[in-house]
Design a protein around this motif. Sequence first.
Motif, PDB file in Angstrom:
ATOM      1  N   LEU A  38       0.867  -1.156   0.000  1.00 48.87           N
ATOM      2  CA  LEU A  38       0.000   0.000   0.000  1.00 48.87           C
ATOM      3  C   LEU A  38       0.903   1.205   0.000  1.00 48.87           C
ATOM      4  O   LEU A  38       1.727   1.379   0.884  1.00 48.87           O
ATOM      5  CB  LEU A  38      -0.928   0.053   1.204  1.00 48.87           C
ATOM      6  N   LEU A  49       2.649  -0.028   2.343  1.00 52.74           N
ATOM      7  CA  LEU A  49       2.124  -0.638   3.554  1.00 52.74           C
ATOM      8  C   LEU A  49       1.795  -2.083   3.232  1.00 52.74           C
ATOM      9  O   LEU A  49       0.927  -2.353   2.421  1.00 52.74           O
ATOM     10  CB  LEU A  49       0.862   0.083   4.003  1.00 52.74           C
ATOM     11  N   ASP A  50       2.476  -2.966   3.852  1.00 52.75           N
ATOM     12  CA  ASP A  50       2.256  -4.367   3.558  1.00 52.75           C
ATOM     13  C   ASP A  50       1.562  -5.054   4.706  1.00 52.75           C
ATOM     14  O   ASP A  50       1.471  -4.531   5.798  1.00 52.75           O
ATOM     15  CB  ASP A  50       3.579  -5.068   3.262  1.00 52.75           C
ATOM     16  N   VAL A  51       1.109  -6.215   4.414  1.00 52.14           N
ATOM     17  CA  VAL A  51       0.310  -6.938   5.388  1.00 52.14           C
ATOM     18  C   VAL A  51       1.019  -8.219   5.774  1.00 52.14           C
ATOM     19  O   VAL A  51       1.752  -8.804   5.001  1.00 52.14           O
ATOM     20  CB  VAL A  51      -1.075  -7.256   4.821  1.00 52.14           C
ATOM     21  N   HIS A 256      -3.896   2.046   8.892  1.00 48.34           N
ATOM     22  CA  HIS A 256      -3.866   1.023   7.849  1.00 48.34           C
ATOM     23  C   HIS A 256      -3.370  -0.301   8.429  1.00 48.34           C
ATOM     24  O   HIS A 256      -3.968  -1.355   8.202  1.00 48.34           O
ATOM     25  CB  HIS A 256      -2.960   1.498   6.704  1.00 48.34           C
ATOM     26  N   HIS A 260      -5.211  -3.997   9.121  1.00 49.76           N
ATOM     27  CA  HIS A 260      -4.721  -5.341   8.789  1.00 49.76           C
ATOM     28  C   HIS A 260      -4.762  -6.235  10.030  1.00 49.76           C
ATOM     29  O   HIS A 260      -5.164  -7.394   9.958  1.00 49.76           O
ATOM     30  CB  HIS A 260      -3.280  -5.282   8.286  1.00 49.76           C
ATOM     31  N   HIS A 266      -6.224  -5.440   1.463  1.00 47.96           N
ATOM     32  CA  HIS A 266      -6.246  -4.320   0.519  1.00 47.96           C
ATOM     33  C   HIS A 266      -7.464  -4.391  -0.394  1.00 47.96           C
ATOM     34  O   HIS A 266      -8.035  -5.464  -0.598  1.00 47.96           O
ATOM     35  CB  HIS A 266      -4.988  -4.333  -0.353  1.00 47.96           C
TER      36      HIS A 266
END
Length: 304
Positions: A38, A49-51, A256, A260, A266
Motif C-alpha cells: 500500500l 504498507l504491507d500486510v 492502515h 490489517h 487491501h
Amino acid sequence: MTESRPPRHAGDAPRTGLGYRSVLAGALLLAAVFGGALALDDPRVKHLLDVRIGPGNQQAKPREGGNPSGDAGAPQPAEARVGTPPPGHEEADSPLGTPVPPAVGSDSYRFLAVNGDGSPVGYSPCRPLHYVVNADLAPAGSEQLVPDAIATISAATGISFIYDGTTGEQPSPQRPPYQPDAYGERWAPLLIAWTTPEVAPQLAGKVIGTGGSTHFSYDGGPKTFVTGGLDLDAPQMANELLNPDGHLYATAVILHELSHVMGLDHVEDPRQLMYPEIGTPEGLSAGDLNGLYELGKAQCRKDL
Ligand SMILES: [Zn+2]
C-alpha cells in the motif's frame, strides 16, 4: 507491512494484483505473510504498507498419542493443549462494545481471511484485546499516535482495547502467541513495536511498518485471531514526523496497519485507506469502516 517505495516514474505499475495476491495466498498456507503493498502516493512520502499474518496459521494439536476420550476433533481440555492458554480468558457472554454503524454504506472492503461459511476471521468481540508497546525507539511527538489510532479502530469495530503498558519484547516473525512467563496464562497481547530493520528484517529497505494477526482454530473449525503484531520503522517514522503534517501520514500508516491487524485486506478502490496507494491520508473511508464493522461481528469464543 509498510514500505517506502522507490520513486514512481511513468510506466511504474502499482504493486497490486497477482504478485501481491499470490504472495498472500501462499503465505496463508505457510507461516507468515510478508508482502503486499500500500503506497502513500504522495510526492514526498513514498511508503508501501504491507500486510502480514503471522507468526502462523495456528491450530490446536491433539495430544501426543491421541485423545483417550475418543472425541477426535473436539476441543482438548486445557491441560491437554500445548502452547495455548486456558480457554475463555476474560470472555464475556456478549460483545463488550458496540461498533459505530458506518454513516455511509459501502462494500468496498476485503477480509484477509474468511471461514468456510464466508464469515470474516476477526478477534472475539466478547473479550478485550490487550496491547503492549515497545516504545524504546518511539520518536518524539509520537506519543498520541498509537492511542488515538487504537481509539479510532475500537470505535469502528466495537473491540475493547486495553493498554497493558510498555514492553521490552522485540518483534519476531516466530513470536509465540502464548507466552505465559511474560504475560500470564492468556494469549499474548498485541505487540506494537517501534523498531528498526536491524531488529525486524521485514522492515529492510523501504519498508516502514508491518502488521498482522495470528489466527487459531481447532481441527478445521472456525478461526479467530488471538494475537497480533504491528512493527513500525522508528527512524523512518521519526523522519516523517519532522514534516508539518507528518502526524497525518503517520496516523494513516498506523490505522492502515491496525486495520490489517483486525482483519482487513487491501482493496482496489482508491477512495479507501486500504487501497494499495493513497493520496492524502484522510483516514478511514466508508469501505474501510464497513469492513471493520463487519469484523466487529466476529464470533465470541469461550473455547479459545
Ligand atoms: Zn497494507
